[in-house]
Write an enzyme that holds these catalytic residues in place. Structure first.
Site, PDB file in Angstrom:
ATOM      1  N   LYS A  72      37.842  36.561  37.423  1.00  0.00           N
ATOM      2  CA  LYS A  72      38.641  35.361  37.149  1.00  0.00           C
ATOM      3  C   LYS A  72      37.902  34.497  36.129  1.00  0.00           C
ATOM      4  O   LYS A  72      36.688  34.311  36.227  1.00  0.00           O
ATOM      5  CB  LYS A  72      38.849  34.583  38.451  1.00  0.00           C
ATOM      6  CG  LYS A  72      39.709  33.359  38.312  1.00  0.00           C
ATOM      7  CD  LYS A  72      39.883  32.719  39.684  1.00  0.00           C
ATOM      8  CE  LYS A  72      40.746  31.502  39.620  1.00  0.00           C
ATOM      9  NZ  LYS A  72      40.956  30.937  40.972  1.00  0.00           N
ATOM     10  N   SER A 146      46.059  30.185  41.218  1.00  0.00           N
ATOM     11  CA  SER A 146      44.614  30.297  41.278  1.00  0.00           C
ATOM     12  C   SER A 146      44.152  31.624  40.696  1.00  0.00           C
ATOM     13  O   SER A 146      43.765  31.671  39.556  1.00  0.00           O
ATOM     14  CB  SER A 146      44.074  30.054  42.683  1.00  0.00           C
ATOM     15  OG  SER A 146      42.733  29.659  42.602  1.00  0.00           O
ATOM     16  N   SER A 170      47.666  33.912  45.775  1.00  0.00           N
ATOM     17  CA  SER A 170      47.765  35.074  44.890  1.00  0.00           C
ATOM     18  C   SER A 170      46.973  36.273  45.405  1.00  0.00           C
ATOM     19  O   SER A 170      47.397  37.404  45.230  1.00  0.00           O
ATOM     20  CB  SER A 170      47.296  34.712  43.485  1.00  0.00           C
ATOM     21  OG  SER A 170      45.975  34.224  43.511  1.00  0.00           O
TER      22      SER A 170
END
Length: 171
Positions: A72, A146, A170
């Site tokens: 991420k 997110s 998510s």
């Protein structure tokens, strides 16, 4: 674990596996906007080094040796953008986050960083810097917030593991 075992057993090379994942990303990411930064050259070099380590038998304490993963965008990956999907915030990460260091120490190959919502604060993955991410199973829907880009990357087969964090459902 299956890919890691195949790499260790020399049934497949990390270079072959990483190439397949990168090709899938390059050919299909435009549909979902899951990844926002791809580390193609770095990933291929790391895959070559992983294959060399396997050839030398240097696999101890490297459970993810040669396995492709995504991160991420909020977690710093050296040389990758860090924007939080906001125009007011953005730079190139000068080093790896501690958790990214640990994943790399375990032998993982980082393919790239994944999309996230504006300032990490939404139940869908849209912001000011990157295109809105969509759900690979139905592109009219969100992959969540997110770690929505990471969820989309997993669902699309762009990665084996996603390092994410979540408030929006998510992951």
């Amino acid at each position: 674990t299956e890919l890691a075992a195949m790499i260790r057993a020399k049934q497949a090379s990390s270079v072959e596996i990483v190439t397949e994942f990168l090709n899938n990303i390059k050919n299909n990411n435009y549909k979902y906007n899951a990844l926002i930064f791809i580390r193609e050259q770095e990933a291929m070099e790391e895959a070559r080094k992983a294959d060399e380590a396997v050839a030398k038998g240097d696999t101890v304490n490297k459970p993810l040796l040669g396995v492709p993963v995504t991160i991420k965008e909020m977690f710093w990956v050296k040389g990758s953008p860090s924007t939080w999907n906001a125009k007011m915030y953005g730079f190139t990460a000068p080093r790896n986050a501690e958790v990214v260091k640990q994943i790399k120490n375990g032998g993982a190959i980082i393919l790239g960083t994944t999309n996230q919502p504006f300032m990490l604060a939404d139940y869908q993955t849209k912001g000011e810097v990157y295109p809105t991410a969509s759900n690979p199973f139905d592109t009219t829907r969100t992959p969540g917030g997110s770690t929505g880009g990471g969820a989309a990357a997993l669902a699309a087969g762009f990665t084996t593991i996603e390092l994410g964090s979540d408030l929006g459902g998510s992951i």
